[in-house]
Scaffold this motif. Sequence first.
Motif, PDB file in Angstrom:
ATOM      1  N   PHE A  25       0.907  -1.248   0.150  1.00 15.97           N
ATOM      2  CA  PHE A  25       0.062  -0.064   0.003  1.00 15.97           C
ATOM      3  C   PHE A  25       0.919   1.111  -0.060  1.00 15.97           C
ATOM      4  CE2 PHE A  25      -2.262  -3.467   2.279  1.00 15.97           C
ATOM      5  CZ  PHE A  25      -3.618  -3.324   1.409  1.00 15.97           C
ATOM      6  N   ALA A  26       0.442   2.365  -0.893  1.00 12.92           N
ATOM      7  CA  ALA A  26       1.257   3.383  -1.043  1.00 12.92           C
ATOM      8  C   ALA A  26       0.171   4.589  -0.496  1.00 12.92           C
ATOM      9  CB  ALA A  26       1.798   3.865  -2.415  1.00 12.92           C
ATOM     10  N   VAL A  27       0.506   5.143   0.646  1.00 12.48           N
ATOM     11  CA  VAL A  27      -0.630   6.026   1.142  1.00 12.48           C
ATOM     12  C   VAL A  27      -0.111   7.575   1.170  1.00 12.48           C
ATOM     13  CG1 VAL A  27      -2.033   6.384   3.063  1.00 12.48           C
ATOM     14  CG2 VAL A  27      -1.286   4.230   2.580  1.00 12.48           C
ATOM     15  N   PRO A  28      -0.695   8.449   0.401  1.00 10.53           N
ATOM     16  CA  PRO A  28      -0.369   9.884   0.686  1.00 10.53           C
ATOM     17  C   PRO A  28      -0.867  10.505   1.680  1.00 10.53           C
ATOM     18  CG  PRO A  28      -1.849   9.443  -1.217  1.00 10.53           C
ATOM     19  CD  PRO A  28      -1.600   7.879  -0.671  1.00 10.53           C
ATOM     20  N   LEU A  29      -0.024  10.955   2.553  1.00 10.03           N
ATOM     21  CA  LEU A  29      -0.580  11.624   3.842  1.00 10.03           C
ATOM     22  C   LEU A  29      -0.800  13.094   3.830  1.00 10.03           C
ATOM     23  CD1 LEU A  29       1.604   9.973   6.660  1.00 10.03           C
ATOM     24  CD2 LEU A  29      -0.805   9.268   5.706  1.00 10.03           C
ATOM     25  N   LEU A  30       0.094  13.816   2.926  1.00 11.13           N
ATOM     26  CA  LEU A  30       0.048  15.299   2.921  1.00 11.13           C
ATOM     27  C   LEU A  30       0.231  15.715   1.455  1.00 11.13           C
ATOM     28  CD1 LEU A  30      -0.139  17.466   5.254  1.00 11.13           C
ATOM     29  CD2 LEU A  30       2.402  17.597   5.304  1.00 11.13           C
ATOM     30  N   SER A  31      -0.280  17.045   1.107  1.00 11.60           N
ATOM     31  CA  SER A  31      -0.073  17.841   0.030  1.00 11.60           C
ATOM     32  C   SER A  31      -0.172  16.961  -1.251  1.00 11.60           C
ATOM     33  CB  SER A  31       1.519  18.144  -0.101  1.00 11.60           C
ATOM     34  OG  SER A  31       1.583  19.285   0.918  1.00 11.60           O
ATOM     35  N   GLY A  32      -1.415  16.186  -1.080  1.00  9.25           N
ATOM     36  CA  GLY A  32      -1.765  15.216  -2.196  1.00  9.25           C
ATOM     37  C   GLY A  32      -1.784  15.637  -3.572  1.00  9.25           C
ATOM     38  N   HIS A  33      -2.319  16.858  -3.715  1.00  6.94           N
ATOM     39  CA  HIS A  33      -2.420  17.654  -5.196  1.00  6.94           C
ATOM     40  C   HIS A  33      -1.394  18.622  -5.382  1.00  6.94           C
ATOM     41  CE1 HIS A  33      -6.984  16.587  -5.385  1.00  6.94           C
ATOM     42  NE2 HIS A  33      -6.209  15.739  -5.791  1.00  6.94           N
ATOM     43  N   LEU A  34      -1.383  19.793  -4.513  1.00  5.00           N
ATOM     44  CA  LEU A  34      -0.256  20.819  -4.748  1.00  5.00           C
ATOM     45  C   LEU A  34       1.097  20.441  -4.638  1.00  5.00           C
ATOM     46  CD1 LEU A  34      -1.915  24.068  -3.265  1.00  5.00           C
ATOM     47  CD2 LEU A  34      -1.559  23.489  -5.668  1.00  5.00           C
ATOM     48  N   GLY A  35       1.365  19.321  -3.697  1.00  9.62           N
ATOM     49  CA  GLY A  35       2.643  18.902  -3.616  1.00  9.62           C
ATOM     50  C   GLY A  35       2.917  17.609  -4.208  1.00  9.62           C
ATOM     51  N   GLY A  36       1.973  17.072  -4.797  1.00  9.98           N
ATOM     52  CA  GLY A  36       2.203  16.023  -5.834  1.00  9.98           C
ATOM     53  C   GLY A  36       2.260  14.594  -5.089  1.00  9.98           C
ATOM     54  N   ALA A  37       1.785  14.590  -3.725  1.00 12.60           N
ATOM     55  CA  ALA A  37       1.768  13.190  -3.116  1.00 12.60           C
ATOM     56  C   ALA A  37       1.255  12.278  -3.732  1.00 12.60           C
ATOM     57  CB  ALA A  37       1.408  13.254  -1.678  1.00 12.60           C
ATOM     58  N   ASN A  38      -0.049  12.518  -4.219  1.00 13.98           N
ATOM     59  CA  ASN A  38      -0.938  11.396  -4.897  1.00 13.98           C
ATOM     60  C   ASN A  38      -0.363  10.888  -6.063  1.00 13.98           C
ATOM     61  OD1 ASN A  38      -3.004  12.136  -3.094  1.00 13.98           O
ATOM     62  ND2 ASN A  38      -4.392  12.754  -4.288  1.00 13.98           N
ATOM     63  N   ASP A  39       0.419  11.646  -6.935  1.00 14.97           N
ATOM     64  CA  ASP A  39       0.796  11.306  -8.193  1.00 14.97           C
ATOM     65  C   ASP A  39       2.077  10.499  -7.889  1.00 14.97           C
ATOM     66  OD1 ASP A  39      -0.882  12.451 -10.098  1.00 14.97           O
ATOM     67  OD2 ASP A  39       0.403  14.303 -10.374  1.00 14.97           O
ATOM     68  N   LEU A  40       2.829  10.757  -6.761  1.00 18.34           N
ATOM     69  CA  LEU A  40       4.041   9.992  -6.371  1.00 18.34           C
ATOM     70  C   LEU A  40       3.594   8.802  -5.934  1.00 18.34           C
ATOM     71  CD1 LEU A  40       7.121   9.847  -5.584  1.00 18.34           C
ATOM     72  CD2 LEU A  40       6.571  11.137  -3.480  1.00 18.34           C
ATOM     73  N   ALA A  41       2.234   8.585  -5.010  1.00 16.07           N
ATOM     74  CA  ALA A  41       2.161   7.391  -4.493  1.00 16.07           C
ATOM     75  C   ALA A  41       1.445   6.319  -5.817  1.00 16.07           C
ATOM     76  CB  ALA A  41       0.756   7.508  -3.714  1.00 16.07           C
ATOM     77  N   ARG A  42       1.138   6.940  -6.928  1.00 15.25           N
ATOM     78  CA  ARG A  42       0.787   6.214  -7.907  1.00 15.25           C
ATOM     79  C   ARG A  42       1.916   5.685  -8.711  1.00 15.25           C
ATOM     80  NH1 ARG A  42      -3.138  10.824  -9.014  1.00 15.25           N
ATOM     81  NH2 ARG A  42      -5.077  10.349  -8.729  1.00 15.25           N
ATOM     82  N   ARG A  43       3.038   6.544  -8.751  1.00 17.80           N
ATOM     83  CA  ARG A  43       4.359   6.025  -9.205  1.00 17.80           C
ATOM     84  C   ARG A  43       4.868   5.115  -8.472  1.00 17.80           C
ATOM     85  NH1 ARG A  43       7.847  10.969 -11.104  1.00 17.80           N
ATOM     86  NH2 ARG A  43       8.957   9.299 -12.266  1.00 17.80           N
ATOM     87  N   ILE A  44       4.753   5.115  -7.174  1.00 17.51           N
ATOM     88  CA  ILE A  44       5.334   4.227  -6.328  1.00 17.51           C
ATOM     89  C   ILE A  44       4.602   2.673  -6.556  1.00 17.51           C
ATOM     90  CG2 ILE A  44       5.646   3.311  -3.947  1.00 17.51           C
ATOM     91  CD1 ILE A  44       6.392   6.270  -3.409  1.00 17.51           C
ATOM     92  N   ALA A  45       3.183   2.999  -6.572  1.00 18.44           N
ATOM     93  CA  ALA A  45       2.374   1.896  -6.729  1.00 18.44           C
ATOM     94  C   ALA A  45       2.777   1.072  -7.993  1.00 18.44           C
ATOM     95  CB  ALA A  45       0.972   2.267  -6.698  1.00 18.44           C
ATOM     96  N   ALA A  46       2.892   1.888  -9.125  1.00 18.81           N
ATOM     97  CA  ALA A  46       3.252   1.236 -10.320  1.00 18.81           C
ATOM     98  C   ALA A  46       4.625   0.508 -10.109  1.00 18.81           C
ATOM     99  CB  ALA A  46       3.345   2.241 -11.525  1.00 18.81           C
ATOM    100  N   LEU A  47       5.705   1.001  -9.590  1.00 21.60           N
ATOM    101  CA  LEU A  47       6.897   0.241  -9.456  1.00 21.60           C
ATOM    102  C   LEU A  47       6.764  -0.826  -8.416  1.00 21.60           C
ATOM    103  CD1 LEU A  47       8.931   3.579  -8.959  1.00 21.60           C
ATOM    104  CD2 LEU A  47       9.198   2.101 -10.957  1.00 21.60           C
ATOM    105  N   THR A  48       5.852  -0.859  -7.798  1.00 21.39           N
ATOM    106  CA  THR A  48       6.120  -2.057  -6.551  1.00 21.39           C
ATOM    107  C   THR A  48       5.026  -3.028  -6.509  1.00 21.39           C
ATOM    108  OG1 THR A  48       4.804  -0.742  -5.032  1.00 21.39           O
ATOM    109  CG2 THR A  48       7.272  -0.623  -4.986  1.00 21.39           C
ATOM    110  N   GLY A  49       3.998  -2.587  -7.594  1.00 20.91           N
ATOM    111  CA  GLY A  49       2.418  -3.514  -7.608  1.00 20.91           C
ATOM    112  C   GLY A  49       1.725  -3.095  -6.338  1.00 20.91           C
ATOM    113  N   ALA A  50       1.983  -2.247  -5.611  1.00 18.50           N
ATOM    114  CA  ALA A  50       1.055  -1.805  -4.378  1.00 18.50           C
ATOM    115  C   ALA A  50      -0.046  -1.132  -4.903  1.00 18.50           C
ATOM    116  CB  ALA A  50       1.908  -0.679  -3.738  1.00 18.50           C
ATOM    117  N   GLU A  51      -1.190  -0.871  -4.000  1.00 16.66           N
ATOM    118  CA  GLU A  51      -2.258  -0.150  -4.353  1.00 16.66           C
ATOM    119  C   GLU A  51      -2.242   1.313  -3.671  1.00 16.66           C
ATOM    120  OE1 GLU A  51      -7.015  -0.138  -3.015  1.00 16.66           O
ATOM    121  OE2 GLU A  51      -5.880  -1.725  -2.626  1.00 16.66           O
ATOM    122  N   ALA A  52      -2.422   2.220  -4.642  1.00 12.28           N
ATOM    123  CA  ALA A  52      -2.086   3.607  -4.113  1.00 12.28           C
ATOM    124  C   ALA A  52      -3.573   3.919  -3.324  1.00 12.28           C
ATOM    125  CB  ALA A  52      -2.261   4.716  -5.435  1.00 12.28           C
TER     126      ALA A  52
END
Length: 330
Positions: free
Chosen positions: A86-113
């Motif tokens: 599981f890749a969980v964005p905790l802070l600054s999901g939109h302006l800071g890019g945490a949501n997109d970063l969680a998606r990229r991490i999920a794609a690399l590891t097979g995790a769920e964002a």
Amino acid sequence: MSRAYLAFTEKGMALAHRLARALPGSVSRCGAGGVRLAEWTRTQFAQADALIFVGAVGIAVRAIAPHCKSKATDPAVVVLDECGRFAVPLLSGHLGGANDLARRIAALTGAEAVLTTATDVNGVFAADQWARRQGLLVPWPERILGVSSRLLAGETVSFWSRWPVAGPCPAGLNWGERDRADIVVDWTPPRPEALWLCPRTLRVGVGCRRGTSEEAVQTLFDQTMNGLGLPARAVGAVCSIDLKAEEPGLLAFAGALGLPLTVYSAGRLARVEGSVSPSSFVAQVTGVDNVCERAALAEGGVLLKSKTALDGVTLALAGTEPNLDWRERA
């Protein structure tokens, strides 16, 4: 984006290093012989664009809590369990890019964002996320909530941009008039009720005497930007002639904005097209009739503020056209 990874176990360290090979960043271990959690978090919260904790969500929450200030300035924070599930964005999901970063991490590891932002889970257009992906600044982030709330309620929001936007317009948005639009993409401020998205494509051209202080340049810059109602963070380049490449005050001014000093030769500046304010004295000293306006326009664009002078400093402001696309590019 600068990233900092923190892990707590050997297994977590292996995963952090794996991620850092694909998404470069520093890797640290917390615990015996490693960094202290509080110190690492304090340092990286101030320096990095993104913090990635490989461990428990609770640990990350307690660590970042004392440092959270604003969605406009806080870095992205993502937590990934050490098994990579599981890749969980905790802070600054939109302006800071945490949501997109969680998606990229999920794609690399097979995790769920694990995304919890309302616009994402409801499939609604997120103006702040789109803005970040397009390189647009959000000077008034407090206006985001009103726009998002209306879209989530199924209402239509009006949009205006000085420049065309490629691709199909998202559901819920209608192009409207600038003076009445709810979202405005422009270099200059809209009406106070609108959500302003400002391209970070402003170019500051500077000319100065030898030995000019950083304070002298900063004073004229502040005066110019405040007069136009523009945020300093919208500046993407500080430019001058190559004769000023080692000018301490000018280098310090650019550094304070987090930017390098970009310089051009007199011959390059002379080839810049467009109407400028010529000076025979400047031409005699530098080999070109104008430094600040020509430097600001050296990569094209339009002049937003012509040459202004104060205490031996000349300054001009130009803007280059952004390339906007509704098909969001992470």
